[in-house]
Write an enzyme that holds these catalytic residues in place. Sequence first.
Site, PDB file in Angstrom:
ATOM      1  N   PRO A   9     -37.241  10.997   0.723  1.00 47.08           N
ATOM      2  CA  PRO A   9     -37.751  12.320   0.399  1.00 47.08           C
ATOM      3  C   PRO A   9     -38.412  12.417  -0.970  1.00 47.08           C
ATOM      4  O   PRO A   9     -37.962  11.815  -1.936  1.00 47.08           O
ATOM      5  CB  PRO A   9     -36.517  13.222   0.468  1.00 47.08           C
ATOM      6  CG  PRO A   9     -35.347  12.324   0.473  1.00 47.08           C
ATOM      7  CD  PRO A   9     -35.792  11.006   0.969  1.00 47.08           C
ATOM      8  N   ASN A  10     -39.484  13.172  -0.976  1.00 43.60           N
ATOM      9  CA  ASN A  10     -40.281  13.518  -2.151  1.00 43.60           C
ATOM     10  C   ASN A  10     -41.095  12.361  -2.712  1.00 43.60           C
ATOM     11  O   ASN A  10     -41.885  12.555  -3.630  1.00 43.60           O
ATOM     12  CB  ASN A  10     -39.411  14.155  -3.249  1.00 43.60           C
ATOM     13  CG  ASN A  10     -38.801  15.445  -2.783  1.00 43.60           C
ATOM     14  OD1 ASN A  10     -39.505  16.326  -2.304  1.00 43.60           O
ATOM     15  ND2 ASN A  10     -37.491  15.552  -2.867  1.00 43.60           N
ATOM     16  N   ARG A  17     -45.610  13.774  -8.999  1.00 40.91           N
ATOM     17  CA  ARG A  17     -44.232  14.242  -9.192  1.00 40.91           C
ATOM     18  C   ARG A  17     -43.660  13.689 -10.494  1.00 40.91           C
ATOM     19  O   ARG A  17     -43.563  12.481 -10.659  1.00 40.91           O
ATOM     20  CB  ARG A  17     -43.358  13.784  -8.025  1.00 40.91           C
ATOM     21  CG  ARG A  17     -41.898  14.108  -8.201  1.00 40.91           C
ATOM     22  CD  ARG A  17     -41.060  13.456  -7.132  1.00 40.91           C
ATOM     23  NE  ARG A  17     -39.651  13.774  -7.337  1.00 40.91           N
ATOM     24  CZ  ARG A  17     -38.664  13.061  -6.847  1.00 40.91           C
ATOM     25  NH1 ARG A  17     -38.908  11.980  -6.124  1.00 40.91           N
ATOM     26  NH2 ARG A  17     -37.426  13.407  -7.082  1.00 40.91           N
ATOM     27  N   TYR A  22     -41.651   9.073 -12.891  1.00 45.86           N
ATOM     28  CA  TYR A  22     -42.125   8.263 -11.772  1.00 45.86           C
ATOM     29  C   TYR A  22     -43.510   7.652 -11.977  1.00 45.86           C
ATOM     30  O   TYR A  22     -43.990   6.927 -11.112  1.00 45.86           O
ATOM     31  CB  TYR A  22     -42.113   9.089 -10.483  1.00 45.86           C
ATOM     32  CG  TYR A  22     -40.726   9.581 -10.136  1.00 45.86           C
ATOM     33  CD1 TYR A  22     -39.792   8.712  -9.588  1.00 45.86           C
ATOM     34  CD2 TYR A  22     -40.343  10.892 -10.381  1.00 45.86           C
ATOM     35  CE1 TYR A  22     -38.509   9.146  -9.285  1.00 45.86           C
ATOM     36  CE2 TYR A  22     -39.066  11.338 -10.083  1.00 45.86           C
ATOM     37  CZ  TYR A  22     -38.153  10.457  -9.542  1.00 45.86           C
ATOM     38  OH  TYR A  22     -36.880  10.884  -9.244  1.00 45.86           O
ATOM     39  N   ASN A  69     -36.592   2.571  -0.689  1.00 47.20           N
ATOM     40  CA  ASN A  69     -36.255   3.532  -1.730  1.00 47.20           C
ATOM     41  C   ASN A  69     -35.813   4.795  -0.993  1.00 47.20           C
ATOM     42  O   ASN A  69     -36.651   5.581  -0.567  1.00 47.20           O
ATOM     43  CB  ASN A  69     -37.454   3.819  -2.636  1.00 47.20           C
ATOM     44  CG  ASN A  69     -37.115   4.754  -3.774  1.00 47.20           C
ATOM     45  OD1 ASN A  69     -36.135   5.487  -3.710  1.00 47.20           O
ATOM     46  ND2 ASN A  69     -37.937   4.750  -4.802  1.00 47.20           N
ATOM     47  N   ALA A  72     -33.347  10.672  -2.729  1.00 44.81           N
ATOM     48  CA  ALA A  72     -32.077  11.391  -2.873  1.00 44.81           C
ATOM     49  C   ALA A  72     -31.049  10.990  -1.819  1.00 44.81           C
ATOM     50  O   ALA A  72     -29.842  11.120  -2.045  1.00 44.81           O
ATOM     51  CB  ALA A  72     -32.322  12.896  -2.826  1.00 44.81           C
ATOM     52  N   HIS A  75     -27.767   8.795  -2.521  1.00 44.63           N
ATOM     53  CA  HIS A  75     -26.518   9.268  -3.088  1.00 44.63           C
ATOM     54  C   HIS A  75     -25.545   9.865  -2.076  1.00 44.63           C
ATOM     55  O   HIS A  75     -24.392  10.112  -2.415  1.00 44.63           O
ATOM     56  CB  HIS A  75     -26.827  10.280  -4.195  1.00 44.63           C
ATOM     57  CG  HIS A  75     -27.936   9.808  -5.080  1.00 44.63           C
ATOM     58  ND1 HIS A  75     -27.814   8.700  -5.893  1.00 44.63           N
ATOM     59  CD2 HIS A  75     -29.210  10.243  -5.231  1.00 44.63           C
ATOM     60  CE1 HIS A  75     -28.961   8.500  -6.526  1.00 44.63           C
ATOM     61  NE2 HIS A  75     -29.826   9.413  -6.133  1.00 44.63           N
ATOM     62  N   ASP A  82     -25.256   3.135   7.191  1.00 48.34           N
ATOM     63  CA  ASP A  82     -24.810   2.510   8.449  1.00 48.34           C
ATOM     64  C   ASP A  82     -25.967   1.832   9.163  1.00 48.34           C
ATOM     65  O   ASP A  82     -25.814   0.736   9.716  1.00 48.34           O
ATOM     66  CB  ASP A  82     -24.166   3.547   9.365  1.00 48.34           C
ATOM     67  CG  ASP A  82     -22.787   3.975   8.897  1.00 48.34           C
ATOM     68  OD1 ASP A  82     -22.213   3.307   8.017  1.00 48.34           O
ATOM     69  OD2 ASP A  82     -22.292   5.002   9.421  1.00 48.34           O
ATOM     70  N   GLU A  93     -32.953  -2.603  -2.069  1.00 53.99           N
ATOM     71  CA  GLU A  93     -33.069  -1.197  -2.442  1.00 53.99           C
ATOM     72  C   GLU A  93     -33.800  -1.119  -3.773  1.00 53.99           C
ATOM     73  O   GLU A  93     -33.506  -1.875  -4.698  1.00 53.99           O
ATOM     74  CB  GLU A  93     -31.670  -0.587  -2.563  1.00 53.99           C
ATOM     75  CG  GLU A  93     -31.681   0.883  -2.928  1.00 53.99           C
ATOM     76  CD  GLU A  93     -30.288   1.498  -2.833  1.00 53.99           C
ATOM     77  OE1 GLU A  93     -29.682   1.446  -1.751  1.00 53.99           O
ATOM     78  OE2 GLU A  93     -29.810   2.022  -3.857  1.00 53.99           O
ATOM     79  N   HIS A  95     -35.378   1.543  -6.879  1.00 49.33           N
ATOM     80  CA  HIS A  95     -35.464   2.853  -7.527  1.00 49.33           C
ATOM     81  C   HIS A  95     -36.455   2.742  -8.665  1.00 49.33           C
ATOM     82  O   HIS A  95     -36.358   1.826  -9.492  1.00 49.33           O
ATOM     83  CB  HIS A  95     -34.097   3.319  -8.022  1.00 49.33           C
ATOM     84  CG  HIS A  95     -33.133   3.492  -6.899  1.00 49.33           C
ATOM     85  ND1 HIS A  95     -33.209   4.558  -6.032  1.00 49.33           N
ATOM     86  CD2 HIS A  95     -32.135   2.702  -6.463  1.00 49.33           C
ATOM     87  CE1 HIS A  95     -32.270   4.419  -5.115  1.00 49.33           C
ATOM     88  NE2 HIS A  95     -31.612   3.302  -5.350  1.00 49.33           N
ATOM     89  N   ILE A  96     -37.393   3.636  -8.707  1.00 47.21           N
ATOM     90  CA  ILE A  96     -38.439   3.617  -9.731  1.00 47.21           C
ATOM     91  C   ILE A  96     -37.832   3.868 -11.104  1.00 47.21           C
ATOM     92  O   ILE A  96     -38.131   3.162 -12.064  1.00 47.21           O
ATOM     93  CB  ILE A  96     -39.527   4.656  -9.383  1.00 47.21           C
ATOM     94  CG1 ILE A  96     -40.210   4.246  -8.068  1.00 47.21           C
ATOM     95  CG2 ILE A  96     -40.530   4.791 -10.521  1.00 47.21           C
ATOM     96  CD1 ILE A  96     -41.074   5.324  -7.445  1.00 47.21           C
ATOM     97  N   SER A  97     -36.962   4.868 -11.189  1.00 42.77           N
ATOM     98  CA  SER A  97     -36.299   5.159 -12.462  1.00 42.77           C
ATOM     99  C   SER A  97     -34.983   4.382 -12.541  1.00 42.77           C
ATOM    100  O   SER A  97     -34.476   3.885 -11.535  1.00 42.77           O
ATOM    101  CB  SER A  97     -36.025   6.661 -12.583  1.00 42.77           C
ATOM    102  OG  SER A  97     -35.053   7.061 -11.636  1.00 42.77           O
ATOM    103  N   ARG A 102     -29.724   8.623 -15.612  1.00 44.21           N
ATOM    104  CA  ARG A 102     -30.096   9.962 -15.147  1.00 44.21           C
ATOM    105  C   ARG A 102     -28.856  10.806 -14.914  1.00 44.21           C
ATOM    106  O   ARG A 102     -27.775  10.485 -15.382  1.00 44.21           O
ATOM    107  CB  ARG A 102     -30.950   9.815 -13.885  1.00 44.21           C
ATOM    108  CG  ARG A 102     -32.207   8.988 -14.211  1.00 44.21           C
ATOM    109  CD  ARG A 102     -33.404   9.221 -13.423  1.00 44.21           C
ATOM    110  NE  ARG A 102     -33.732  10.583 -13.133  1.00 44.21           N
ATOM    111  CZ  ARG A 102     -34.391  10.938 -12.040  1.00 44.21           C
ATOM    112  NH1 ARG A 102     -34.768  10.032 -11.156  1.00 44.21           N
ATOM    113  NH2 ARG A 102     -34.699  12.196 -11.833  1.00 44.21           N
ATOM    114  N   ARG A 106     -26.761  10.845  -9.618  1.00 43.83           N
ATOM    115  CA  ARG A 106     -27.706   9.785  -9.255  1.00 43.83           C
ATOM    116  C   ARG A 106     -27.160   8.385  -9.536  1.00 43.83           C
ATOM    117  O   ARG A 106     -27.765   7.394  -9.145  1.00 43.83           O
ATOM    118  CB  ARG A 106     -29.014   9.963 -10.009  1.00 43.83           C
ATOM    119  CG  ARG A 106     -29.791  11.187  -9.593  1.00 43.83           C
ATOM    120  CD  ARG A 106     -31.169  11.185 -10.223  1.00 43.83           C
ATOM    121  NE  ARG A 106     -31.778  12.491 -10.182  1.00 43.83           N
ATOM    122  CZ  ARG A 106     -32.465  12.973  -9.148  1.00 43.83           C
ATOM    123  NH1 ARG A 106     -32.626  12.246  -8.067  1.00 43.83           N
ATOM    124  NH2 ARG A 106     -32.985  14.181  -9.201  1.00 43.83           N
TER     125      ARG A 106
END
Length: 135
Positions: A9-10, A17, A22, A69, A72, A75, A82, A93, A95-97, A102, A106
Amino acid sequence: MTILIINGPNLNLLGTREPEIYGSVSMEDYLNELRTEFNTDEILYYQSNIEGELINRLQEDDFEAVVINPGAFTHYSYAISDCLKNIGKPKVEVHISNIYKREEFRKKSVTAESCDAVISGFGMKGYKLAIQSLK
């Protein structure tokens, strides 16, 4: 190798954004760079803001490795976790940040334990590092 990059998402808003977190590069532009650099591989891409659609895409099984990625969903999505557990292929996996710098919520990833590795905090370069790790 056929690699599926999947964003949650997002992440369709990359480039606009919160650029201070990001960056200002869109995913489409970065995908062009990745496809040029890794031109012997097929890089598939899928993004959705809907948890079930991400799971359905992962279950299509038309790839040899996954770079995910979850956004949200990282978390709290035990459903995505699963799903990833049941994929017997390499999974990274991204994550950009740096999620550990954070907000408190997160800092916990429920999806990480279903992946082979986690890359966090390298900006968009994290996707490139993930692909390199799959080679």
